[in-house]
Design an enzyme around this catalytic site. Structure first.
Site, short mmCIF file in Angstrom:
data_model
loop_
_atom_site.label_atom_id
_atom_site.label_comp_id
_atom_site.label_asym_id
_atom_site.label_seq_id
_atom_site.Cartn_x
_atom_site.Cartn_y
_atom_site.Cartn_z
CD GLU A 112 -2.33 -1.14 2.90
OE1 GLU A 112 -2.15 -0.18 3.67
OE2 GLU A 112 -2.98 -2.14 3.19
CE LYS A 114 5.11 5.26 7.18
NZ LYS A 114 4.86 6.61 7.61
CG ASP A 116 4.03 12.60 4.86
OD1 ASP A 116 3.98 12.31 6.07
OD2 ASP A 116 4.89 13.34 4.37
CE1 TYR A 224 -3.37 3.46 8.73
CE2 TYR A 224 -3.33 5.08 6.97
CZ TYR A 224 -3.11 4.74 8.28
OH TYR A 224 -2.64 5.68 9.15
CE LYS A 311 8.92 7.13 6.79
NZ LYS A 311 9.76 7.95 7.43
CB CYS A 405 29.91 23.61 28.17
SG CYS A 405 28.15 24.00 28.12
CB CYS A 408 28.20 26.22 31.98
SG CYS A 408 28.80 24.55 31.76
CB CYS A 423 28.19 20.17 29.16
SG CYS A 423 28.32 21.19 30.63
CB CYS A 429 25.25 23.15 32.33
SG CYS A 429 25.25 23.64 30.61
S1 IVH Z 1 -0.80 0.58 9.00
C1 IVH Z 1 0.12 -0.91 13.53
N1 IVH Z 1 -0.91 1.57 6.61
O1 IVH Z 1 2.22 5.42 9.19
C2 IVH Z 1 0.35 0.13 12.49
N2 IVH Z 1 -0.11 3.00 8.35
O2 IVH Z 1 4.53 4.61 11.07
C3 IVH Z 1 -0.80 0.24 11.55
N3 IVH Z 1 0.46 5.27 7.62
O3 IVH Z 1 0.79 5.72 12.35
C4 IVH Z 1 -0.57 1.29 10.55
N4 IVH Z 1 -0.07 5.00 5.50
O4 IVH Z 1 -0.21 7.08 10.48
C5 IVH Z 1 -0.58 1.82 7.88
N5 IVH Z 1 -1.10 2.31 4.42
C6 IVH Z 1 -0.79 2.55 5.69
C7 IVH Z 1 -0.30 3.82 6.13
C8 IVH Z 1 0.03 3.99 7.47
C9 IVH Z 1 0.38 5.86 6.42
C10 IVH Z 1 0.97 5.95 8.82
C11 IVH Z 1 0.11 5.80 10.05
C12 IVH Z 1 0.97 5.16 11.09
C13 IVH Z 1 2.33 5.41 10.58
C14 IVH Z 1 3.23 4.27 11.01
#
Ligand code: IVH
Length: 667
Positions: A112, A114, A116, A224, A311, A405, A408, A423, A429
């Site tokens: 899937e 990810k 943002d 998701y 990532k 430092c 301080c 330090c 400090c």
């Molecule tokens: S599954 C148990 N699926 O990424 C974790 N997360 O670092 C279940 N996120 O907090 C998350 N796209 O906010 C999942 N397709 C996706 C996602 C996703 C973005 C985010 C989510 C989560 C963070 C995890």
């Protein structure tokens, strides 16, 4: 149609259907004009017949103007993060590891995007949205239901059928690029600060106190992850398809894969194709599809073992180094910071970047005025990853790390085996003291409202607070004597301080700023020792017997408590009424397994292996990895290796299944 109740119900259904076509399916089934007319008619009828009002009516999506702070609610299941990597090899490694952990069983992987944005947890009961909670600290978050209701693609009342009586669905709230650009253009025009990226804009928007303003911003949400009992299917993919049929906007990209080569191809494709998507993504997520296999793989302290995030490589920019400054943190660590000619980098203007430590400065061989590469990875702070040596001015001086430092003047020390310079002047400090005060009051620690970075500095500069225990002696006249405080803000701080007396022991332990004791470590220590006196009396060796407490942490703890000024602080905090022990309901459940060694093997239905391990320990038993004469029970699940079974049988070890085990401990 003469029956207003029926007309209202028809209108609501129609409007919900059109909303779904428009916001989820992206294919409008009615003109904007006709839609507005229907909405107006519904609004008029609801006004005329308030007895038929429903908080989930589509007319309530515009949000009211009520301004109020958010309540907090605990998550039913903690909201964990995902283990992540930037390397395709590590994703392949994840697939191998999973294969092994599943004892060679076949498994499907779902790929899937990810997203943002900012994560959200929605609770539905009887098909109706009852609560929306932000991630917060993972265990509890802000209740933002009214704001969430303004997101039109989120169903308030589910359609279709087959949803469980109660379930949780998680997803990402995000601001699509288009809405983000529009918002920033508006803000620039109003001379308000612009948002660095859609993620900040989304989380900022979700925390607005005025739902009408939220509605105006144009948030969206993709879902998701579904949790709960009696889910429609035994796998992630089908559950998400069911969610789609109930009206959710489910991530449109979900690929079922079986092999490493398919996974690699998916990564290669989306690395560039994602740039065409209407929303920001920062990587890909790979999940084991079967819920049963997910359960068996279980969780680490922070993330599920059944998923990994890949990532996308960070974007980088070139700019000139103006100068390097050295900053002192709460723990005395000196961080070198590169101050840069401002440069645009994936949507933000970067002026400062971390140089991490002396070793990095040395290996970069960075010189004054160098042209440097800046990268923004997953971290919030951008970093310098290279130098364009060909652009270096002749005679430029090498950047060297400070030896004293900057705050301080103490001579810096290097911790053995570590790259950081420190330090040593812990209690004298200023930035370290202020940093500890700031940490102590932080949200995940004592959660004292009204004290931030500036106030902590002010309280310290005024001499009113020179250690954390001083906070509990603050008075109204003292606070009012400071420039920054008016009566309401002073009262708020004192109330926050007062409330912090009830903060659980484990969070107090984290708040103390004992070097190397983080949030998870503090929890483990609190649960193992149960009170501060036991903890203070333990030797480093005894401490290392606690799960996950290594010698470095153990020594840091004994050193902390051997210092008289720290013991003084603890005594003053105790007198102030803070929680110095665990509440009794968190104590050990029983000692029914006292002296028993139990080996866990195979896969289970009711709980994960990790949970069984926890249950054994909470009931006084010991979990061991291998079968020997000392083993008392073998807790056996499905697909157990034949060798283990044979060994257990030959040693005459009692073999129990999970139901037997659960009834043993629940006696
Ligand atoms: S599954 C148990 N699926 O990424 C974790 N997360 O670092 C279940 N996120 O907090 C998350 N796209 O906010 C999942 N397709 C996706 C996602 C996703 C973005 C985010 C989510 C989560 C963070 C995890």
């Amino acid at each position: 149609m003469n029956d207003p109740r029926q007309r209202i119900s028809v209108l609501r259904d129609e409007i919900n259907r059109h909303n779904h076509s428009y916001y989820v399916l992206n294919s409008p089934t009615i003109s904007d004009f006709d839609f507005d007319m229907m909405l107006k008619e519904l609004e008029t009828l609801e006004k005329q017949y308030p007895e038929f009002d429903d908080p989930l009516s589509p007319t309530h999506r515009v949000g009211s103007d009520i301004n109020r702070q958010f309540d907090q609610a605990p998550h039913i299941h903690p909201m964990l993060s995902l283990g992540n990597t930037y390397s395709i090899d590590e994703v392949d490694e994840f697939v191998h590891r999973t294969h092994q952990a599943l004892d060679g069983q076949d498994f499907d992987i779902i790929g899937e995007m990810k997203y943002d944005g900012t994560s959200i947890s929605l609770i539905y009961e009887k098909g109706r949205l009852v609560r929306a909670v932000t991630r917060g600290d993972g265990e509890k978050g802000d209740v933002v239901t009214d704001n969430i209701k303004t997101i039109r693609s989120i169903p308030l009342q589910l359609t279709g059928s087959g949803w469980p009586e109660m379930f949780e669905i998680r997803g990402e709230v995000l601001l699509p690029w288009e809405a983000f650009d529009r918002l920033n253009a508006e803000r620039a025009y109003q001379e308000e600060p612009i948002f660095a990226n859609p993620r900040n804009a989304a989380s900022g928007t979700l925390k607005l106190l005025n739902p009408a303003q939220v509605a105006h911003r144009g948030l969206d949400a993709y879902f998701y992850y579904m949790l709960g009992e009696n889910l429609p299917a035994d796998n992630h993919y089908d559950n998400m398809q069911a969610a789609r049929s109930w009206g959710f906007k489910v991530a449109p990209i979900m690929s079922v894969m079986h092999s490493i080569s398919e996974v690699d191809e998916f990564i290669r494709h989306w690395d560039t194709a994602r740039k065409e998507l209407p929303v920001a993504t920062d990587g890909l997520v790979f999940k084991v599809n079967s819920l049963r296999q997910q359960l068996n793989l279980g969780y680490t302290a922070k993330s599920p073992r059944w998923a990994i995030a890949y990532k996308f490589p960070a974007e980088r920019a070139l700019t000139q180094l103006r100068f390097v400054s050295f900053e002192v943190g709460r723990t005395g660590v000196i961080t070198p910071v590169a101050n840069l000619e401002p440069v645009q980098l994936s949507g933000t203007i970067v002026k400062r970047a971390s140089l991490h430590n002396a070793d990095i400065i040395q290996s970069l061989d960075i010189h004054d005025g160098d042209i440097v590469y800046v990268e923004k990875g997953g971290e919030i702070i951008p970093k310098i990853t290279g130098v364009d040596t060909s652009a270096r001015e002749a005679g430029a001086k090498t950047v060297t790390f400070v030896s004293t430092c900057p705050a301080c003047g103490s001579l810096l020390q290097r911790i053995e085996g570590e790259a950081a310079w420190i330090c040593p002047n812990k209690y004298g400090c200023p930035p370290q003291i202020v940093g500890r005060i700031e940490h102590f009051v932080g949200r995940r620690m004592m959660n004292i409202d009204g004290i931030g970075e500036e106030t902590a500095q002010l309280l310290y500069d005024s001499g009113l607070v020179t250690d954390i225990a001083d906070l509990y002696d603050l008075t109204m006249p003292q606070l009012m004597s400071l420039d920054r405080f008016a009566e309401t803000s002073a009262r708020r701080v004192l109330q926050g301080i007062d409330d912090s007396r009830n903060v659980p022991f484990e969070r107090l332990l984290f708040a103390l700023s004992i070097p190397f004791v983080g949030e998870t470590g503090a929890k483990k220590l609190a649960r193992a020792t149960l009170d501060i006196d036991t903890l203070m009396s333990m030797t480093a060796e005894q401490l290392t017997a606690i799960d996950d407490i290594g010698s470095k942490i153990a020594e840091s703890i004994t050193e902390y408590f051997s210092c008289e000024s720290n013991r003084n602080i603890i005594e003053r905090l105790r007198k102030a009424g803070l929680q110095m022990s665990m509440p009794s309901e968190d104590l050990q459940r029983s000692d029914i397994l006292q002296g028993k060694t139990i080996v866990i093997s195979g896969t289970f239905i009711h709980n994960s292996r990790d949970r069984y391990k926890e249950l054994i320990e909470q009931n006084g038993g010991r979990n061991s990895g291998s079968i020997s004469r000392k083993t008392d029970y073998l807790l056996a699940g499905d697909n157990m290796g034949p060798a283990k079974l044979e060994k257990a049988t030959s040693l005459g070890i009692q073999i129990i299944d999970e139901d037997t085990f659960l009834s043993m401990i629940n006696k």
